[in-house]
Motif scaffolding. Structure first.
Motif, PDB file in Angstrom:
ATOM      1  N   PHE A 280      -6.066   1.926  11.788  1.00 59.11           N
ATOM      2  CA  PHE A 280      -4.667   1.620  12.097  1.00 59.11           C
ATOM      3  C   PHE A 280      -3.901   1.251  10.834  1.00 59.11           C
ATOM      4  O   PHE A 280      -2.745   1.664  10.656  1.00 59.11           O
ATOM      5  CB  PHE A 280      -4.589   0.482  13.114  1.00 59.11           C
ATOM      6  N   THR A 281      -4.530   0.482   9.956  1.00 59.78           N
ATOM      7  CA  THR A 281      -3.892   0.124   8.687  1.00 59.78           C
ATOM      8  C   THR A 281      -3.595   1.384   7.874  1.00 59.78           C
ATOM      9  O   THR A 281      -2.509   1.532   7.301  1.00 59.78           O
ATOM     10  CB  THR A 281      -4.793  -0.830   7.883  1.00 59.78           C
ATOM     11  N   SER A 282      -4.544   2.315   7.831  1.00 57.27           N
ATOM     12  CA  SER A 282      -4.333   3.574   7.104  1.00 57.27           C
ATOM     13  C   SER A 282      -3.193   4.368   7.724  1.00 57.27           C
ATOM     14  O   SER A 282      -2.390   4.986   7.006  1.00 57.27           O
ATOM     15  CB  SER A 282      -5.617   4.413   7.125  1.00 57.27           C
ATOM     16  N   LEU A 283      -3.107   4.352   9.044  1.00 51.44           N
ATOM     17  CA  LEU A 283      -2.031   5.063   9.734  1.00 51.44           C
ATOM     18  C   LEU A 283      -0.671   4.489   9.358  1.00 51.44           C
ATOM     19  O   LEU A 283       0.289   5.225   9.121  1.00 51.44           O
ATOM     20  CB  LEU A 283      -2.234   4.980  11.247  1.00 51.44           C
ATOM     21  N   MET A 284      -0.589   3.168   9.265  1.00 48.69           N
ATOM     22  CA  MET A 284       0.672   2.523   8.876  1.00 48.69           C
ATOM     23  C   MET A 284       1.043   2.895   7.434  1.00 48.69           C
ATOM     24  O   MET A 284       2.196   3.209   7.144  1.00 48.69           O
ATOM     25  CB  MET A 284       0.543   1.006   9.009  1.00 48.69           C
ATOM     26  N   VAL A 285       0.056   2.855   6.544  1.00 49.70           N
ATOM     27  CA  VAL A 285       0.310   3.208   5.139  1.00 49.70           C
ATOM     28  C   VAL A 285       0.735   4.671   5.037  1.00 49.70           C
ATOM     29  O   VAL A 285       1.540   5.045   4.172  1.00 49.70           O
ATOM     30  CB  VAL A 285      -0.950   2.939   4.282  1.00 49.70           C
ATOM     31  N   ALA A 286       0.239   5.514   5.949  1.00 50.05           N
ATOM     32  CA  ALA A 286       0.548   6.947   5.924  1.00 50.05           C
ATOM     33  C   ALA A 286       2.030   7.222   6.154  1.00 50.05           C
ATOM     34  O   ALA A 286       2.503   8.329   5.850  1.00 50.05           O
ATOM     35  CB  ALA A 286      -0.285   7.685   6.969  1.00 50.05           C
ATOM     36  N   PHE A 287       2.784   6.257   6.684  1.00 48.80           N
ATOM     37  CA  PHE A 287       4.219   6.454   6.855  1.00 48.80           C
ATOM     38  C   PHE A 287       4.907   6.687   5.508  1.00 48.80           C
ATOM     39  O   PHE A 287       6.009   7.224   5.451  1.00 48.80           O
ATOM     40  CB  PHE A 287       4.856   5.253   7.561  1.00 48.80           C
ATOM     41  N   SER A 288       4.229   6.307   4.433  1.00 49.46           N
ATOM     42  CA  SER A 288       4.760   6.579   3.093  1.00 49.46           C
ATOM     43  C   SER A 288       4.939   8.075   2.884  1.00 49.46           C
ATOM     44  O   SER A 288       5.913   8.517   2.262  1.00 49.46           O
ATOM     45  CB  SER A 288       3.811   6.014   2.030  1.00 49.46           C
ATOM     46  N   ALA A 289       3.993   8.880   3.416  1.00 47.37           N
ATOM     47  CA  ALA A 289       4.088  10.334   3.287  1.00 47.37           C
ATOM     48  C   ALA A 289       5.280  10.869   4.058  1.00 47.37           C
ATOM     49  O   ALA A 289       5.948  11.817   3.621  1.00 47.37           O
ATOM     50  CB  ALA A 289       2.794  10.989   3.781  1.00 47.37           C
ATOM     51  N   VAL A 290       5.565  10.268   5.217  1.00 46.28           N
ATOM     52  CA  VAL A 290       6.728  10.678   6.006  1.00 46.28           C
ATOM     53  C   VAL A 290       8.015  10.363   5.256  1.00 46.28           C
ATOM     54  O   VAL A 290       8.939  11.180   5.162  1.00 46.28           O
ATOM     55  CB  VAL A 290       6.726   9.970   7.384  1.00 46.28           C
TER      56      VAL A 290
ATOM     57  N   GLY B  63       0.814  -1.212   0.000  1.00 49.50           N
ATOM     58  CA  GLY B  63       0.000   0.000   0.000  1.00 49.50           C
ATOM     59  C   GLY B  63       0.843   1.254   0.000  1.00 49.50           C
ATOM     60  O   GLY B  63       0.516   2.249  -0.664  1.00 49.50           O
ATOM     61  N   MET B  64       1.952   1.246   0.750  1.00 49.26           N
ATOM     62  CA  MET B  64       2.856   2.394   0.787  1.00 49.26           C
ATOM     63  C   MET B  64       3.452   2.644  -0.599  1.00 49.26           C
ATOM     64  O   MET B  64       3.571   3.802  -1.036  1.00 49.26           O
ATOM     65  CB  MET B  64       3.963   2.146   1.816  1.00 49.26           C
ATOM     66  N   ALA B  65       3.791   1.569  -1.278  1.00 49.47           N
ATOM     67  CA  ALA B  65       4.349   1.713  -2.625  1.00 49.47           C
ATOM     68  C   ALA B  65       3.320   2.293  -3.586  1.00 49.47           C
ATOM     69  O   ALA B  65       3.624   3.175  -4.402  1.00 49.47           O
ATOM     70  CB  ALA B  65       4.841   0.355  -3.128  1.00 49.47           C
ATOM     71  N   GLU B  66       2.064   1.806  -3.492  1.00 50.76           N
ATOM     72  CA  GLU B  66       1.010   2.303  -4.370  1.00 50.76           C
ATOM     73  C   GLU B  66       0.683   3.762  -4.063  1.00 50.76           C
ATOM     74  O   GLU B  66       0.403   4.543  -4.969  1.00 50.76           O
ATOM     75  CB  GLU B  66      -0.246   1.438  -4.233  1.00 50.76           C
ATOM     76  N   LEU B  67       0.710   4.127  -2.776  1.00 47.91           N
ATOM     77  CA  LEU B  67       0.427   5.517  -2.395  1.00 47.91           C
ATOM     78  C   LEU B  67       1.506   6.448  -2.944  1.00 47.91           C
ATOM     79  O   LEU B  67       1.221   7.561  -3.398  1.00 47.91           O
ATOM     80  CB  LEU B  67       0.346   5.641  -0.872  1.00 47.91           C
ATOM     81  N   THR B  68       2.757   5.983  -2.907  1.00 46.22           N
ATOM     82  CA  THR B  68       3.850   6.754  -3.496  1.00 46.22           C
ATOM     83  C   THR B  68       3.635   6.941  -4.995  1.00 46.22           C
ATOM     84  O   THR B  68       3.860   8.025  -5.548  1.00 46.22           O
ATOM     85  CB  THR B  68       5.198   6.045  -3.254  1.00 46.22           C
ATOM     86  N   ALA B  69       3.169   5.871  -5.664  1.00 45.87           N
ATOM     87  CA  ALA B  69       2.900   5.938  -7.099  1.00 45.87           C
ATOM     88  C   ALA B  69       1.772   6.915  -7.403  1.00 45.87           C
ATOM     89  O   ALA B  69       1.833   7.670  -8.378  1.00 45.87           O
ATOM     90  CB  ALA B  69       2.557   4.542  -7.629  1.00 45.87           C
ATOM     91  N   VAL B  70       0.737   6.903  -6.569  1.00 49.65           N
ATOM     92  CA  VAL B  70      -0.391   7.830  -6.754  1.00 49.65           C
ATOM     93  C   VAL B  70       0.097   9.269  -6.771  1.00 49.65           C
ATOM     94  O   VAL B  70      -0.285  10.069  -7.643  1.00 49.65           O
ATOM     95  CB  VAL B  70      -1.447   7.640  -5.638  1.00 49.65           C
TER      96      VAL B  70
END
Length: 457
Positions: free
Chosen positions: A344-354, A108-115
């Motif tokens: 909580f899952t969204s919070l973990m994925v949000a580390f991509s923004a950090v 999810g972090m990778a996909e969010l970065t791609a977005v």
């Protein structure tokens, strides 16, 4: 009587319709790897890439049938990982549960970065972290409102990808039948077989093609968990899974065949999307923007599925573990959704923004996401082992949704997944992630071995 799983928890509300599942199932087999990576795979493997897709697709279908048979036998379960605990043991289940959840989160972090990258195509001045937070908030809300809204969102995400591929195939057929000429030659079906060679760039690149194609299929198992959210999983499950081979044949092989029909495969560049090239040929000047929109929705679709899948797995983890800190994640919303698990899952994925604002660890992030993808192969193997043990158990449902030739195809699939993992060590681009995932296997495997042999009730 209220439905419960073997862990005693009340499962999330079933709110998906058959039309949602069918479109999600199609979209689930089509990733950004096809839109952006097809040129790379054709460049290195040539026309034989069609055979590679067939082989990988066959073994992924075997795995999906195994997951389907397990879920059909026990439709109360909303994640196939539960069966690893039940039929392989608590230690293997502990490894699979946490590995899979973390792997999907990293995905999810990778996909969010791609977005963020795709949105910046139109708005280069917007900071990546702001785009990521905005998209994550939107999709988190989608996952918190109702399962039906998730299904509707995925339905339209999938529709966009399907229309793009159908447009490519239709364009290619018309160009071939009308004898259209391009700067690189005539459009002809014979281009696919012209100067055909099994190993045009060496046997090594042919072997490497398996890992490229394999990663394009990662995440297909989300279909099984999506079906579990329907009101009638035993009716929808066989339909959704049995149509996978036809989707692979039509969408993947059809698109690749048409691409090589329009462009001689020897001349396809590795660093450019074939979809952009094809649409530019027919005079669509904004082809790059069109494809960027398609891959944006594809990445958003993958992220949406990650939030859905990972939150269900974490919800199940809260019941399978007696750890006190996990107890709050058993909470369900008024609409019967695992609200805390989603947040909580969204919070973990949000580390991509950090991570996006710390350039010094960009390489480390790429390493972690690549290594986590490799872990899917380990989990697939454990799933197939669980399936074989299920067939020997008293739970075996002889009149269920049975795997075809299981005694032959399931062991072959295990060998194939192990083969793909071994090939990772021979490719310089995938060697370090493969070493990293091996370290995870050893270290977390030891931690898992220290767990009780049987789950504590």
């Amino acid at each position: 009587m209220a439905e419960t799983t073997e862990d005693g928890n009340k499962p999330p509300k079933r709110g998906l319709q058959n039309r949602h599942v069918q479109l999600i199932a199609i979209g689930g087999t089509i990733g950004t790897g096809l839109f952006m990576g097809a040129g790379n795979s054709i460049h290195y493997a040539g026309p034989i890439i069609l055979l590679v897709y067939l082989i990988v697709g066959l073994f992924m279908f075997v795995m999906m049938r195994a997951i389907g048979e397990l879920l059909y036998a026990d439709p109360k379960q909303h994640t196939f990982i539960t069966f690893i605990t039940r039929y392989v043991g608590n230690r293997a289940g502990f490894f699979a549960r946490w590995s899979y959840w973390l792997t999907v989160v990293f995905m999810g972090m990778a996909e969010l970065t791609a977005v963020a990258k795709y949105v910046q195509y139109w708005f280069p001045g917007l900071p990546s972290w702001l785009i990521q937070i905005g998209m994550l908030i939107i999709l988190t809300c989608v996952n918190l409102v109702a399962v039906a809204l998730y299904g509707e969102t995925e339905f339209w995400f999938s529709m966009i990808k399907i229309i793009a591929i159908l447009a490519l195939i239709a364009t290619g057929i018309i160009l071939a039948l009308t004898g259209f000429k391009t700067p690189v030659g005539d459009v002809s079906f014979s281009n696919v077989f012209h100067h055909f060679s099994f190993f045009p760039n060496g046997f090594g690149n042919f072997i490497n093609a398996f890992q490229m194609v394999m990663f394009a299929f990662v995440g297909m198992e989300f279909i099984g968990m999506t079906v579990a959210e329907t009101d009638n999983p035993r009716e929808v499950l066989p339909k959704a899974i049995n149509q996978i081979p036809w989707r692979i044949l039509f969408f993947y092989l059809g698109a690749l065949f048409i691409i090589m029909t329009i462009y001689p495969w020897q001349k396809i560049p590795a660093d450019q999307s074939p979809f952009v090239m094809v649409f530019e040929l027919v005079g669509i000047k904004w082809a790059a923007a069109l494809v960027n929109f398609v891959v944006l929705t594809s990445a958003a679709s993958a992220l949406n599925s990650v939030l859905f899948s990972a939150s269900r797995n974490f919800y199940a983890l809260s019941f399978q573990s007696k750890a006190r800190f996990l107890q709050p994640f058993r909470k369900m919303s008024k609409t019967q959704l695992p609200i805390n698990a989603v947040l909580f899952t969204s919070l973990m994925v949000a580390f991509s923004a950090v991570i996006s604002v710390i350039p010094e660890i960009t390489n480390a992030f790429s390493f972690v996401t690549s290594a986590s993808t490799d872990l899917f192969l380990m989990i697939y193997v454990l799933t197939l082992i669980a399936y074989m043990n299920y067939r020997k158990s008293n739970d075996y449902m002889q009149d269920g949704f049975l795997v075809i030739a299981p005694k032959t195809l399931v062991p072959l699939a295990i060998i194939f997944f192990a083969f793909v993992f071994i090939t990772l060590f021979f490719n310089p681009d995938s060697r370090i992630p493969a070493i990293g995932s091996t370290i995870w296997l050893v270290v977390f495997g030891l931690i898992s071995w220290w767990q009780p042999k049987k789950a504590i009730k």
